[in-house]
Structures are given as structure tokens and as C-alpha cells.
Design a protein around this motif. Sequence first.
Motif, PDB file in Angstrom:
ATOM      1  N   LEU A  96       0.821  -1.214   0.000  1.00  9.50           N
ATOM      2  CA  LEU A  96       0.000   0.000   0.000  1.00  9.50           C
ATOM      3  C   LEU A  96       0.854   1.262   0.000  1.00  9.50           C
ATOM      4  N   ALA A  97       1.993   1.230   0.660  1.00  8.56           N
ATOM      5  CA  ALA A  97       2.878   2.405   0.643  1.00  8.56           C
ATOM      6  C   ALA A  97       3.349   2.677  -0.777  1.00  8.56           C
ATOM      7  N   HIS A  98       3.651   1.626  -1.515  1.00  4.00           N
ATOM      8  CA  HIS A  98       4.065   1.797  -2.916  1.00  4.00           C
ATOM      9  C   HIS A  98       2.923   2.390  -3.747  1.00  4.00           C
ATOM     10  N   GLN A 103       0.427   9.937  -3.944  1.00  4.93           N
ATOM     11  CA  GLN A 103      -0.630  10.789  -3.392  1.00  4.93           C
ATOM     12  C   GLN A 103      -0.244  11.401  -2.054  1.00  4.93           C
ATOM     13  N   ALA A 104       0.824  10.910  -1.450  1.00  2.00           N
ATOM     14  CA  ALA A 104       1.234  11.378  -0.132  1.00  2.00           C
ATOM     15  C   ALA A 104       1.858  12.772  -0.227  1.00  2.00           C
ATOM     16  N   ASP A 108       8.666  18.798   5.434  1.00  2.00           N
ATOM     17  CA  ASP A 108       9.802  18.613   6.341  1.00  2.00           C
ATOM     18  C   ASP A 108       9.930  17.163   6.788  1.00  2.00           C
ATOM     19  N   GLY A 109       9.663  16.239   5.893  1.00  2.00           N
ATOM     20  CA  GLY A 109       9.809  14.820   6.179  1.00  2.00           C
ATOM     21  C   GLY A 109       8.648  14.195   6.925  1.00  2.00           C
ATOM     22  N   ALA A 110       7.612  14.987   7.260  1.00  2.32           N
ATOM     23  CA  ALA A 110       6.456  14.464   7.997  1.00  2.32           C
ATOM     24  C   ALA A 110       5.269  14.318   7.043  1.00  2.32           C
ATOM     25  N   LEU A 111       4.518  13.254   7.214  1.00  5.61           N
ATOM     26  CA  LEU A 111       3.346  12.978   6.388  1.00  5.61           C
ATOM     27  C   LEU A 111       2.222  13.917   6.793  1.00  5.61           C
ATOM     28  N   GLN A 112       1.696  14.685   5.840  1.00 10.86           N
ATOM     29  CA  GLN A 112       0.670  15.679   6.144  1.00 10.86           C
ATOM     30  C   GLN A 112      -0.758  15.153   5.977  1.00 10.86           C
ATOM     31  N   ASN A 113      -1.000  14.360   4.954  1.00 12.27           N
ATOM     32  CA  ASN A 113      -2.363  13.889   4.670  1.00 12.27           C
ATOM     33  C   ASN A 113      -2.527  12.408   4.998  1.00 12.27           C
TER      34      ASN A 113
END
Length: 176
Positions: A96-98, A103-104, A108-113
Motif C-alpha cells: 500500500l505504501a508503494h 498521493q502522499a 519537512d519529512g512528515a506525512l501531512q495527509n
Amino acid sequence: MEKENLTPMEEKKPSGGMPGSPAPVSEAVLEPSAGDTGEGTSESAAEAAGEDPRAELLALRQQLTREKEEALAEAEKTFALRLALERAGCLDSSYLAHRLKEQAVFQDGALQNGDELLDRARKAHPVFFPRPRVEGVRPAEGIPSGRAAYGRLSLRQRAGLFKRDPEGYRAMRAAE
């Protein structure tokens, strides 16, 4: 006939006098110069072309460093996405990450959505997010309440009630 002092190259040359044999290219044999040992030919060719081998090496090192940094940043993003999926209970976070990597949104290296992506993933791939197993009494199997409730229970239901809730069992039996 006397044999002249010929070099090995000249001895092996075809005479060119026979039909079908190639004509001699030239009588002079090219021999390497005494100063040229074959080593450093690429350096001398680069210097002759006006290129500095040290500058080229520096440019290659900078390119390698840049590629390493890009690969590391990409790996960190993938890891952050996989971590969010695994915390949500995903069975195959790598797959799923792939799929969700494009869309991610990262800042600053942090996942926002992350929450939005998890909702989409749950809807699109429900098989990767198993439902939690419900333990205890299901609504359809509820125990009837009231005075006659204990009398309507089968022996199996009474044993299950005693096992799950001994105090409730004693209260129902006393109410009878």
C-alpha cells in the motif's frame, strides 16, 4: 636469395602480387614511440581535450552525493507512510505504501495527509484492514432479562453466562 632484416610485421605482410590477395597498405610499419608506455593514455587524452580529470572527479562525487541524499529522502518518506499504515492495522504496508506514495504529501519529512490516505486505502483495499474480532455477547444473542429469563435459558446459555458473568448469573438465578 638473401634475407633482409625485416620486422615481424613486414614478414607476415602479403606480397600483393597474387590474385585475390590484398594490396600492401604501406611499407612503413607503425611502431609505438619510446616514451609512450600505454599508461595514462586517458589522462593525456583528457588533458589534450582541455578537460581537467580532477574537476571531472569532483563533479562525479557531487552527483553521487546528491543521488544518495535523494534516495535517503525517498526512503524516509516511504518509511513514514509504511509506519502510518502499520499503526492503522494494515496487513501489507509495503504494497500500500508503494501504491499511495504518489498521493502522499510530505512537509519537512512528515506525512501531512495521513488520515485522508488511510481513509482512501480502507475504502479501496478493505482486505488489508481486517475488522477487529468482537468478543462477548452479540446483540442477537443477548440474554433476556426479567423474572422468567433464567428459565428460558438453555443449559449451554446458562453455562456461558456463568463463565462470562458469574455475578449476573447469580442475580438472574436469585430473581427467578
